[in-house]
Scaffold this motif. Structure first.
Motif, PDB file in Angstrom:
ATOM      1  N   VAL A  13       3.403   5.698   3.707  1.00 18.80           N
ATOM      2  CA  VAL A  13       4.844   5.585   3.466  1.00 18.80           C
ATOM      3  C   VAL A  13       5.079   5.432   1.964  1.00 18.80           C
ATOM      4  O   VAL A  13       4.162   5.098   1.209  1.00 18.80           O
ATOM      5  N   PHE A  14       6.316   5.646   1.564  1.00 18.75           N
ATOM      6  CA  PHE A  14       6.685   5.415   0.174  1.00 18.75           C
ATOM      7  C   PHE A  14       7.175   3.981   0.002  1.00 18.75           C
ATOM      8  O   PHE A  14       7.694   3.358   0.942  1.00 18.75           O
ATOM      9  N   LYS A  15       7.008   3.469  -1.194  1.00 19.05           N
ATOM     10  CA  LYS A  15       7.485   2.134  -1.541  1.00 19.05           C
ATOM     11  C   LYS A  15       8.964   2.019  -1.195  1.00 19.05           C
ATOM     12  O   LYS A  15       9.755   2.914  -1.496  1.00 19.05           O
ATOM     13  N   GLY A  16       9.315   0.900  -0.536  1.00 21.68           N
ATOM     14  CA  GLY A  16      10.700   0.663  -0.156  1.00 21.68           C
ATOM     15  C   GLY A  16      11.059   1.175   1.230  1.00 21.68           C
ATOM     16  O   GLY A  16      12.117   0.827   1.757  1.00 21.68           O
ATOM     17  N   ALA A  17      10.193   1.971   1.818  1.00 18.39           N
ATOM     18  CA  ALA A  17      10.447   2.502   3.156  1.00 18.39           C
ATOM     19  C   ALA A  17      10.061   1.451   4.201  1.00 18.39           C
ATOM     20  O   ALA A  17       9.212   0.594   3.940  1.00 18.39           O
ATOM     21  N   GLN A  78       5.819  -2.562   0.141  1.00 20.66           N
ATOM     22  CA  GLN A  78       5.440  -2.722  -1.255  1.00 20.66           C
ATOM     23  C   GLN A  78       4.045  -2.138  -1.462  1.00 20.66           C
ATOM     24  O   GLN A  78       3.240  -2.083  -0.520  1.00 20.66           O
ATOM     25  N   GLU A  79       3.754  -1.724  -2.691  1.00 18.08           N
ATOM     26  CA  GLU A  79       2.442  -1.122  -2.955  1.00 18.08           C
ATOM     27  C   GLU A  79       1.311  -2.084  -2.625  1.00 18.08           C
ATOM     28  O   GLU A  79       0.248  -1.662  -2.152  1.00 18.08           O
ATOM     29  N   GLU A  80       1.531  -3.378  -2.833  1.00 18.84           N
ATOM     30  CA  GLU A  80       0.474  -4.360  -2.554  1.00 18.84           C
ATOM     31  C   GLU A  80       0.230  -4.556  -1.057  1.00 18.84           C
ATOM     32  O   GLU A  80      -0.686  -5.284  -0.670  1.00 18.84           O
ATOM     33  N   ASP A  81       1.044  -3.927  -0.217  1.00 19.03           N
ATOM     34  CA  ASP A  81       0.801  -3.989   1.222  1.00 19.03           C
ATOM     35  C   ASP A  81      -0.277  -3.006   1.661  1.00 19.03           C
ATOM     36  O   ASP A  81      -0.728  -3.042   2.810  1.00 19.03           O
ATOM     37  N   SER A  82      -0.687  -2.132   0.761  1.00 13.79           N
ATOM     38  CA  SER A  82      -1.731  -1.151   1.107  1.00 13.79           C
ATOM     39  C   SER A  82      -3.005  -1.890   1.493  1.00 13.79           C
ATOM     40  O   SER A  82      -3.545  -2.680   0.704  1.00 13.79           O
ATOM     41  N   LEU A 108      -2.849   1.319   6.060  1.00 14.24           N
ATOM     42  CA  LEU A 108      -1.499   1.495   5.519  1.00 14.24           C
ATOM     43  C   LEU A 108      -1.614   1.864   4.051  1.00 14.24           C
ATOM     44  O   LEU A 108      -2.236   1.146   3.259  1.00 14.24           O
ATOM     45  N   GLN A 109      -1.029   2.981   3.712  1.00  9.68           N
ATOM     46  CA  GLN A 109      -1.030   3.455   2.327  1.00  9.68           C
ATOM     47  C   GLN A 109       0.419   3.502   1.859  1.00  9.68           C
ATOM     48  O   GLN A 109       1.235   4.251   2.425  1.00  9.68           O
ATOM     49  N   VAL A 110       0.740   2.697   0.856  1.00 10.11           N
ATOM     50  CA  VAL A 110       2.097   2.688   0.316  1.00 10.11           C
ATOM     51  C   VAL A 110       2.088   3.401  -1.027  1.00 10.11           C
ATOM     52  O   VAL A 110       1.449   2.945  -1.979  1.00 10.11           O
TER      53      VAL A 110
END
Lengths: 112, 113
Positions: A13-17, A78-82, A108-110
């Motif tokens: 997903v993209f950041k913020g999605a 958030q990117e750190e959720d990857s 999960l890839q952000v």
């Protein structure tokens, strides 16, 4: 047989999605459900458990006994959720020995 | 507290050999569980020990055995190693058994050639 199914190996997903990581279990009793997370080069750690009904790092998960599901959700990724996310299950009540049954995991890839 | 510790970090063995993996739980924790994690899959339960007694066993052959010592540390032994035993072996400790959060160690990476 007791089983946990995570149907997606990879969720990008993209950041913020919004994010929803799916988890289904098979068990006839009252289970205890958990989400564990493993960040890159770190050890497996507990993210949340259904009995505590907490929101950790913006993540929530609701146990749906009718659909035997325990999906993990976050409104804004958030990117750190990857990371790698594992759904896990322990038999509830007197059958709960603490033995955890894990799903296969979802990466999960952000993306920025 | 350093958390759950495991040794060694990595191990390479050949088929037919025996291996011993070690785990030290968090101070105050009396239960240790062992899991096998094959590449691309989630951890699979092998054993749980509490107060030095086996409390649970997963679907693994008798080549797998474990024990817990009076200081609550634990060893996992695997005899007659097979190629399919190559995996990350995780140790988790908890204060007791049911309804107690399990804290995982970094794992021991076993490669069987």
């Amino acid at each position: 047989a007791q089983r946990v199914t995570q149907p997606e190996k990879l969720l990008s997903v993209f950041k913020g999605a919004p994010v929803e990581l799916k988890c289904n279990y098979s068990y006839s009793g009252s289970p205890e459900l958990f989400w564990y997370v493993q960040y890159s080069r770190q050890r497996l750690q507990l993210l949340l458990r259904h009995i505590s009904r907490e929101s950790i790092k913006g993540f929530t998960a609701d146990l749906n006994k009718g659909e035997t599901s325990f999906h993990l959700k976050k409104p804004f990724a958030q990117e750190e959720d990857s990371a790698m996310y594992y759904c896990a299950f322990a038999g509830g009540g007197s059958s709960n020995t603490g033995k955890l049954i894990f799903g296969q995991g979802t990466t999960l890839q952000v993306k920025p | 507290d350093a958390g759950v510790t495991q040794s060694p970090t990595h191990l390479i063995k050949t088929r037919g050999q025996h291996v011993t993996l070690r785990c030290s739980p968090i101070s105050g924790h009396k239960s240790v569980s062992w899991y096998q994690q094959v590449l691309g899959q989630g951890p699979q339960f092998i054993f749980q020990y509490y107060e030095k007694e086996e409390r649970g066993r997963g679907n693994f052959p008798d080549r797998f055995s474990a024990r817990q010592f009076p200081n609550y540390s634990s060893e996992l032994n695997v005899n007659a190693l097979l190629l399919g035993d190559s995996a990350l072996y995780l140790c988790a400790s908890s204060f007791a058994t049911a309804r107690n959060e399990q804290f995982f160690g970094p794992g021991t990476r076993l490669t069987v050639l």
